[in-house]
Design a protein around this motif. Structure first.
Motif, PDB file in Angstrom:
ATOM      1  N   GLU A  99       0.858  -1.180   0.000  1.00  0.00           N
ATOM      2  CA  GLU A  99       0.000   0.000   0.000  1.00  0.00           C
ATOM      3  C   GLU A  99       0.896   1.231   0.000  1.00  0.00           C
ATOM      4  O   GLU A  99       1.621   1.463   0.960  1.00  0.00           O
ATOM      5  CB  GLU A  99      -0.940  -0.004   1.208  1.00  0.00           C
ATOM      6  N   PHE A 100       0.822   1.989  -1.069  1.00  0.00           N
ATOM      7  CA  PHE A 100       1.787   3.063  -1.283  1.00  0.00           C
ATOM      8  C   PHE A 100       1.111   4.425  -1.282  1.00  0.00           C
ATOM      9  O   PHE A 100      -0.044   4.578  -1.676  1.00  0.00           O
ATOM     10  CB  PHE A 100       2.510   2.877  -2.621  1.00  0.00           C
ATOM     11  N   THR A 101       1.873   5.412  -0.854  1.00  0.00           N
ATOM     12  CA  THR A 101       1.497   6.810  -1.008  1.00  0.00           C
ATOM     13  C   THR A 101       2.722   7.568  -1.511  1.00  0.00           C
ATOM     14  O   THR A 101       3.863   7.153  -1.259  1.00  0.00           O
ATOM     15  CB  THR A 101       1.015   7.419   0.321  1.00  0.00           C
ATOM     16  N   ILE A 102       2.487   8.640  -2.228  1.00  0.00           N
ATOM     17  CA  ILE A 102       3.611   9.435  -2.723  1.00  0.00           C
ATOM     18  C   ILE A 102       4.108  10.318  -1.593  1.00  0.00           C
ATOM     19  O   ILE A 102       3.429  11.253  -1.167  1.00  0.00           O
ATOM     20  CB  ILE A 102       3.207  10.283  -3.937  1.00  0.00           C
ATOM     21  N   ASP A 103       5.299   9.992  -1.094  1.00  0.00           N
ATOM     22  CA  ASP A 103       5.854  10.729   0.035  1.00  0.00           C
ATOM     23  C   ASP A 103       6.659  11.935  -0.423  1.00  0.00           C
ATOM     24  O   ASP A 103       6.708  12.950   0.263  1.00  0.00           O
ATOM     25  CB  ASP A 103       6.734   9.787   0.863  1.00  0.00           C
ATOM     26  N   GLN A 104       7.308  11.809  -1.571  1.00  0.00           N
ATOM     27  CA  GLN A 104       8.091  12.926  -2.099  1.00  0.00           C
ATOM     28  C   GLN A 104       7.978  12.957  -3.613  1.00  0.00           C
ATOM     29  O   GLN A 104       8.006  11.912  -4.256  1.00  0.00           O
ATOM     30  CB  GLN A 104       9.578  12.786  -1.708  1.00  0.00           C
ATOM     31  N   HIS A 105       7.871  14.165  -4.138  1.00  0.00           N
ATOM     32  CA  HIS A 105       7.899  14.365  -5.578  1.00  0.00           C
ATOM     33  C   HIS A 105       9.314  14.517  -6.103  1.00  0.00           C
ATOM     34  O   HIS A 105       9.537  14.473  -7.326  1.00  0.00           O
ATOM     35  CB  HIS A 105       7.096  15.607  -5.967  1.00  0.00           C
ATOM     36  N   CYS A 106      10.249  14.746  -5.228  1.00  0.00           N
ATOM     37  CA  CYS A 106      11.625  14.953  -5.668  1.00  0.00           C
ATOM     38  C   CYS A 106      12.561  14.348  -4.647  1.00  0.00           C
ATOM     39  O   CYS A 106      13.284  15.053  -3.949  1.00  0.00           O
ATOM     40  CB  CYS A 106      11.905  16.440  -5.851  1.00  0.00           C
ATOM     41  N   TRP A 107      12.525  13.013  -4.574  1.00  0.00           N
ATOM     42  CA  TRP A 107      13.401  12.335  -3.631  1.00  0.00           C
ATOM     43  C   TRP A 107      14.852  12.649  -3.980  1.00  0.00           C
ATOM     44  O   TRP A 107      15.259  12.606  -5.145  1.00  0.00           O
ATOM     45  CB  TRP A 107      13.182  10.828  -3.698  1.00  0.00           C
TER      46      TRP A 107
END
Length: 764
Positions: free
Chosen positions: A219-227
């Motif tokens: 189960e994933f969520t976008i934690d960063q747009h620019c890791w």
């Protein structure tokens, strides 16, 4: 004309329409399995030597763009090796003997079919549910899918499909290789991959531990747009550290389509291969980056601040200045223990074709004794140096070149990568140095007859006596669709000595890619010519010459031999024919294809102008990768023809024949159609009509023409044609929708009935 004749003709045509509809359904179902009998079994005991070295697994299949992962294949607790070759979508499996401090692998193809079918693009093995067994992550529909490893002692290794993800939010084109690892050290697997533009990296955080207290969910969520707080230049190989543009914002929740760039939505993506691991022992994840449009792998160093991922330094020569990872294009790296010292090693390979192809498997051992890895260069052909590998493309042909009654092995190729363009293509010769009962092959040369000096590509050899002097001449097929003729001046029983004679043999041109076979098709004692071509069909050229001088002419006798077309709707076909005989001495036609599989056709005897029967679309269960090329010869004198199968990765696989084959009895030659047909243009554009030219009609010949759609419906019927000489017809294909059609020209004659079928493509 009497009523009985009309009734007979009507019955003849109606029966053939029914049969043809069945044939059309077979055409549609070509990619699927029909049945596979065990005519061949994998043969890995034939010794092969090159440059004084006996190869450990000569017929493993070659590498171009290998991807490496470890997995326990047989449940013995030792991590074995899984390799996915992206140029052929082929799986390799190697068992590990577990000898400490050294690679100790044996090729074990029996585990290949334990992995899911249809793998494409990229495949990585990672344990997502923390059960100690590597699961399978793979490219699917510009995103990815997951299969769980359900190994048990009763069933052995097997995988169960778990889930697949959509492009929103996971946009991962097959060209990319994402990083699948535990970024935040919470015990579940996260995913880091580039956005659709190939500029910024997204961190997809797995919430399995947060939501359930266990790692076994996805189960994933976008934690960063620019890791990593960096960006990669879309047009160059430059990396900008500390980039704080708008995407570099911490963000939770899904990405919506409107937030993706136009570049992402249109699929314009340069591609990147990413490997994330701690390279300096500070507990933070660093990055080895391989851009598709670049040669070198970069190492980006993460900052030490807890809770912050920001790349603060880059190294463009990695891992050391004496042996930096550098390929022509698209370097990719992998991190696995391959020498059984409990420290993971670094492997590197090009992730696309048109790059190093005989040195495409680089190995660096970790020689450090601390938490900080230190990678030491070992070789550029790990495992590859134990295989037959002739670069890109492999086209094997058995032929006795030295007159000792043993079948030698010639292997043409598409090319060897080089720094110069065009890349050289050549013909390798492995001489059979064994006995009649025990074959063995030794490399003599990789450039037989100095063919590399001709500047050709895609060399496919065929051997036969074309000038009646008792020795075998040579034809070479090439990507331009023509044939190159070499005269043998050695004389009967002597090793072949070739003189280049003609660059455009008999003005034959099949379009793109010519794969010839010289074989007596019509049983008249003279070698005829079959040529497979890129579009997926086979051209038949009857030898109309004499015993002392072969003649074929520029136009094929039959444009689509047997009505065969192995081209899927979406792609090219690369048909490679090998006409042989079966157990009863009747013809059997084997056809290698681009789509990995080999097709088998029967109902050829007394029917060479008709439509052959597709007997098997997955012949003997053999799948050696894309652009399968086949040749047969009895290598151990047991009356059973053995087989070599080439693939686009540049290797071959050897198979032992299990079926006794009877020689062809040519005492009763089959009939040949008394006319020739030519259709043009093909493909047919929206406002064009299809032209049909029939030549060679006698005054009393009667020919009918039918046009069928893809499901076998007869949509056009001509009147009987009974003119002599040449007839030209215009078929109104412009009245029909775009798609695949089949044109059938039938000759119901009293003594030699037959028909010819051609695939027609109507495009907008």
């Amino acid at each position: 004309m009497n009523d009985n004749y009309l009734l007979a003709q009507h019955t003849y045509r109606q029966a053939h329409k029914i049969i043809f509809r069945i044939i059309c359904l077979l055409f549609i179902s070509l990619p699927g399995k029909t049945f596979a009998q065990a005519d061949f079994t994998y043969w890995d005991s034939i010794p092969v030597s090159q440059w004084g070295h006996n190869l450990l697994f000569p017929s493993a299949g070659g590498f171009n763009n290998p991807q490496f992962s470890t997995i326990d294949l047989n449940g013995d607790g030792i991590m074995d090796l899984f390799v996915f070759e992206r140029s052929t979508n082929r799986v390799y499996t190697f068992l590990n003997a577990g000898i400490p401090g050294q690679p100790s692998y044996s090729y074990a193809p029996q585990y290949r079919n334990r992995f899911p079918e249809g793998l494409d693009g990229w495949v990585l093995l990672r344990d997502f549910n923390c059960d100690g067994k590597k699961d399978l992550f793979c490219s699917k529909n510009n995103s990815f899918a997951v299969y769980r490893n359900d190994y048990d002692s009763l069933n052995g290794l097997h995988f169960t499909f778990v889930t697949s993800f959509s492009q929103i939010p996971f946009y991962i084109i097959p060209a990319d290789i994402p990083a699948i690892t535990d970024i935040d050290d919470d015990n579940d697997l996260d995913i880091v991959t580039f956005d659709g533009s190939g500029v910024f990296m997204y961190l997809f955080k797995n919430l399995s531990e947060e939501n359930y207290g266990t790692c076994d969910s996805l189960e994933f969520t976008i934690d960063q747009h620019c890791w990593g707080s960096f960006s990669e230049n879309f047009f160059t190989c430059d990396v900008l550290l500390g980039d704080t543009n708008s995407p570099c914002i911490s963000h939770n929740g899904p990405i919506h389509p409107e937030t993706q760039s136009d570049v992402a939505r249109t699929g314009l993506h340069p591609g990147n291969a990413s490997l994330i691991l701690d390279l300096n022992g500070d507990g933070k994840k660093d990055l080895i980056l391989g851009p598709q449009v670049c040669s070198d792998a970069y190492m980006l160093t993460n900052c030490i601040n807890p809770g912050l991922d920001s790349m603060i330094a880059q190294t463009q020569v990695y891992p050391d200045i004496s042996h930096p990872i550098s390929f022509n294009l698209f370097p990719a790296t992998y991190y696995e223990d391959v020498n059984n010292d409990a420290r993971k090693d670094l492997l590197a390979a090009p992730n696309r074709s048109a790059s190093e192809d005989t040195a495409s498997s680089w190995l660096f051992h970790d020689t450090s004794s601390t938490a900080v890895p230190s990678f030491s260069f070992v070789k550029k052909n790990f495992l590859q140096d134990e295989m037959i590998d002739v670069g890109e493309g492999s086209y094997p042909v058995f032929f006795d070149y030295d007159g000792d009654s043993l079948s030698d092995l010639f292997i043409g190729n598409y090319y060897y990568y080089s720094l110069t363009v065009p890349h050289p293509s050549s013909l390798a010769l492995y001489r059979n140095t064994g006995t009649r009962q025990s074959p063995a092959f030794t490399l003599v040369t990789r450039d037989f007859a100095n063919l590399s000096t001709l500047g050709l590509n895609g060399l496919y050899p065929a051997f036969g006596d074309l000038d009646g002097d008792g020795d075998a001449d040579m034809l070479i097929g090439e990507t331009d669709g023509k044939l190159y003729y070499f005269t043998n001046t050695a004389g009967p029983g002597n090793p072949l000595t070739y003189t280049f004679t003609t660059a455009f043999f008999d003005s034959i041109d099949v379009g793109q890619f010519s794969a010839p076979q010289l074989v007596d098709v019509n049983c008249d004692g003279k070698p005829d010519l079959l040529i497979g071509e890129r579009g997926g069909s086979i051209r038949y050229f009857e030898n109309t010459g004499t015993d002392s001088l072969a003649r074929f002419g520029p136009s094929p006798t039959i444009s689509e031999f047997g009505g065969i077309d192995v081209q899927p709707v979406c792609c090219t076909g690369y048909a490679i024919p090998f006409l042989t005989t079966g157990q009863a001495g009747d013809f059997q036609l084997l056809v290698g294809t681009e789509s990995n599989r080999i097709y088998s056709y029967t109902n050829i005897d007394n029917n060479i102008t008709g439509t052959f029967q597709l007997a098997d679309s997955f012949y003997s269960g053999i799948n050696e990768g894309k652009n399968a090329a086949i040749s047969l010869a009895d290598l151990d004198n047991d009356g059973k023809a053995d087989m070599a199968v080439g693939n686009y990765a540049g290797g071959i696989a050897l198979y032992k024949g299990m079926v006794q084959r009877k020689p062809k009895d040519c005492s009763v030659p089959p009939p040949v159609l008394p006319f020739r047909i030519k259709t043009y243009p093909n493909p047919v554009l929206q406002f064009q009509q299809l032209n049909l030219e029939i030549t060679g009609l006698a005054a009393d010949d009667k020919v009918s023409v039918d046009l069928y759609d893809a499901i076998g419906k007869d949509i056009y019927i001509s009147e009987n044609i009974s003119e002599s000489g040449t007839v030209n017809l215009k078929i109104p294909l412009d009245q029909f929708a775009a798609g695949i059609y089949y044109l059938k020209v039938s000759f119901p004659g009293n003594n030699k009935p037959g028909s010819s079928i051609q695939k027609i493509v109507r495009i907008n």
